[in-house]
Design an enzyme around this catalytic site. Structure first.
Site: not given
Ligand code: ITT
Length: 198
Positions: A7, A9, A40, A69, A152-154
């Site tokens: 990953t 991230n 990709e 993912d 993080f994220g949502y």
């Molecule tokens: P990699 O592909 O390099 O692993 P990415 O961030 O692009 O990193 P994804 O395509 O799997 O990964 O997208 C996952 C997205 O979903 C992530 O960027 C967050 O926005 C959201 N997400 C996933 N898990 C989460 C969590 O535990 N809490 C909050 N948001 C989450």
């Protein structure tokens, strides 16, 4: 044992390191190995995409790799953004941009219908090149305001009714005890410990 986390991230890397507290297990990120190029994600499902990430890393490293993912599937949006959760608000969008865009899409729907699930698909490729799959989810309700500053994220808008909190209000280990990633990773770990991932 050393496992490569396929990953880019850093928030996922941090969570993987927190979820399993096993001194005999060491996760190494692609970044730490100097591999910063993104692959990709052309798959049509979470599992196809975690396979793509795992296979790309394994092809380069020929060492055990684990790829994640994940995303947020919203019921009234028929599962969207789902596998597009990272990029649907723009290739370089911030977490803030993504939540703002999601609220725009949710605006026509009554708030009590904003149910959603986080999904996590893990693909593990063992030293021998065998691939193994793990998928888990957690259900919740999306809020019209942000609450909490962890995760993080949502996480700031993902409310878990049984706990009365968003996943950004939970201590990390509380989040991991119920989260899509925590559940999937512990399933994987159980099989690893049982010697099933050869
Ligand atoms: P990699 O592909 O390099 O692993 P990415 O961030 O692009 O990193 P994804 O395509 O799997 O990964 O997208 C996952 C997205 O979903 C992530 O960027 C967050 O926005 C959201 N997400 C996933 N898990 C989460 C969590 O535990 N809490 C909050 N948001 C989450």
């Amino acid at each position: 044992m050393e496992i490569v986390l396929a990953t880019h991230n850093p928030d996922k890397v941090k969570e993987f390191q927190e979820i399993l507290q096993d001194p005999n297990l060491c996760f190494v990120s692609l970044h730490a190995l100097g591999l910063d190029e993104d692959v990709e994600e052309t798959g049509k499902s979470y599992q196809e995409n975690s396979d793509i990430k795992a296979k790309a890393a394994y092809a380069q490293l020929k060492r055990p790799v684990l790829a994640d993912d994940s995303g947020l599937s919203v019921d009234v949006l028929e599962g969207y953004p789902g596998i597009y959760s990272a990029r649907f608000a723009g290739e370089h969008s911030s977490y803030k941009d993504k939540i703002d865009r999601l609220w725009q899409l949710l605006a026509p729907f009554p708030q009590d219908t904003w149910t959603a699930s986080f999904f996590c698909s893990l693909s593990y490729i063992s030293a021998s090149g065998q691939i193994y799959h793990y998928q888990r989810s957690v259900a919740g309700l999306l809020l019209p305001e942000r609450r909490g500053d962890k995760g993080f994220g949502y996480d700031p808008i993902f409310y878990v009714p049984s706990l009365g909190k968003t996943t950004a209000e939970l201590a990390p280990q509380q989040k991991h005890s119920i989260s899509h990633r925590g559940l999937a990773l512990r399933d994987w770990y159980q099989d690893l410990k049982a010697g099933q991932l050869v």
